[in-house]
Design an enzyme around this catalytic site. Structure first.
Site, PDB file in Angstrom:
ATOM      1  N   ARG A 226       4.280  -1.371  -2.121  1.00 30.63           N
ATOM      2  CA  ARG A 226       5.114  -1.811  -3.265  1.00 30.63           C
ATOM      3  C   ARG A 226       5.506  -3.026  -3.106  1.00 30.63           C
ATOM      4  O   ARG A 226       6.355  -3.294  -1.936  1.00 30.63           O
ATOM      5  CB  ARG A 226       5.827  -0.772  -3.818  1.00 30.63           C
ATOM      6  CG  ARG A 226       5.310   0.431  -4.246  1.00 30.63           C
ATOM      7  CD  ARG A 226       4.381   0.509  -5.477  1.00 30.63           C
ATOM      8  NE  ARG A 226       3.868   1.882  -5.961  1.00 30.63           N
ATOM      9  CZ  ARG A 226       2.804   2.414  -5.508  1.00 30.63           C
ATOM     10  NH1 ARG A 226       1.953   1.838  -4.788  1.00 30.63           N
ATOM     11  NH2 ARG A 226       2.448   3.352  -5.853  1.00 30.63           N
ATOM     12  N   HIS A 274      -4.190  -6.698  -4.351  1.00 27.21           N
ATOM     13  CA  HIS A 274      -4.149  -5.394  -4.487  1.00 27.21           C
ATOM     14  C   HIS A 274      -5.419  -4.670  -4.550  1.00 27.21           C
ATOM     15  O   HIS A 274      -5.881  -3.946  -5.418  1.00 27.21           O
ATOM     16  CB  HIS A 274      -3.494  -5.215  -5.910  1.00 27.21           C
ATOM     17  CG  HIS A 274      -2.661  -3.898  -5.832  1.00 27.21           C
ATOM     18  ND1 HIS A 274      -1.706  -3.557  -6.778  1.00 27.21           N
ATOM     19  CD2 HIS A 274      -2.890  -2.687  -5.592  1.00 27.21           C
ATOM     20  CE1 HIS A 274      -1.438  -2.453  -6.632  1.00 27.21           C
ATOM     21  NE2 HIS A 274      -2.174  -1.745  -5.858  1.00 27.21           N
TER      22      HIS A 274
END
Length: 311
Positions: A226, A274
């Site tokens: 994260r 990502h």
């Protein structure tokens, strides 16, 4: 009685999941069902859910037996006070395999000095031999499903792996630490650190200036977990000062990462968009269908979230 299954994710996901979910449900022997993106809340038996969907109030779903998350992370939903139904996390074999491949590839890239080799294609013959994996300690912060799998894969390549979690865990072949003192120990002994923690109040900015200063000089950070696990300013300061060697980042506080963000221009940061691991509709649909079949049979749900558990 017809089973009503609500698909509650972003509009773009429906074409990707519709056919795989139908195939998976029928493979589990579920034939009398309705799968749709809209239906009266009081008629819904199961919700196939993504936390970034429009559904945020679960109060009207009085008949719902379970919420089946499409994401591996559940931090975007566990704090929702309207959610009283059982919540199941996504543990998808494809997602786990993808994460293991990405993390292993990035760790090997830094361990072998591949960036330096690629940048030195000028005709100059300058051999540089990396140490063996057994002499390159790696720390893995977060020992959940993905963290444990990545730690195991790295250990199988002969890296000495130390893992850290907020609560005590035991994983064969991995030196496990927990708590505040355990974190200090793992950081101090890791030349490469992999972050696979969930984002919670306890883990946000876990790699702040103090934590980063505990890493050995030249340490590398790999973050597919994260974005907010790392304090951005502290990371830039550590890289600029030469204390940190590199940071490979796949997740960010804001995504897509703005084009003017300093991470794009920093010579010691690799921006990855990502892609470390993605839930695959085919394999994720199988997990969802299996849980629905278990729910209808009265069996315990798989991967049920313990909302009081630590990481």
């Amino acid at each position: 009685m017809t089973l009503n299954i609500l698909f509650a994710a972003t509009e773009a996901r429906w074409p990707q999941y519709e056919a795989p979910l139908h195939r998976a449900l029928e493979a589990e022997g579920i034939t009398d069902y309705r799968l749709a993106t809209e239906m009266p809340a009081e008629e819904v038996d199961y919700i196939v859910y993504a936390p970034n969907s429009d559904l945020q109030d679960f109060t009207p779903y009085t008949r719902t037996k379970a919420v089946l998350n499409l994401w591996a992370g559940v931090e975007g939903i566990v704090g929702n006070r309207t959610l009283t139904q059982p919540l199941c996390r996504m543990v998808d074999s494809g997602l786990k395999e993808g994460m293991v491949e990405w993390v292993t590839g990035q760790v090997l890239r830094h361990h072998l000095g591949i960036d330096e080799v690629l940048a030195r294609q000028s005709g100059e013959w300058r051999p540089s031999v990396p140490p063996l994996a057994r002499n390159r300690p790696v720390g893995v912060l977060g020992l959940g499903e993905l963290g444990a799998a990545c730690a195991g894969a790295l250990a199988a390549l002969n890296f000495p792996v130390a893992g850290w979690s907020r609560t005590e865990k035991h994983i064969p072949g991995i030196t496990c630490h927990h708590g505040a003192e355990g974190l200090k120990t793992v950081l101090a002994g890791s030349q490469i650190v992999v972050l696979l923690l969930p984002l919670t109040g306890a883990t946000e900015n876990i790699l702040d200036a103090d934590a980063l200063s505990r890493l050995p000089e030249g340490a590398v950070i790999v973050n597919p977990g994260r974005g907010a696990l790392i304090e951005d300013e502290a990371l830039l300061a550590g890289l600029d000062a030469g204390h940190l060697g590199h940071a490979t980042l796949d997740v960010f506080r804001q995504e897509p990462l703005p084009a003017d963000h300093p991470f794009w221009r920093h010579p010691k940061i690799t921006v990855s968009p990502h892609v470390a691991s993605e839930t695959r509709p085919e394999t994720a649909a199988e997990v969802v269908a299996r849980n629905i079949r278990r729910g209808e049979a009265g069996d315990p749900f798989l991967h049920l979230v313990d909302r009081g558990a630590g990481y």
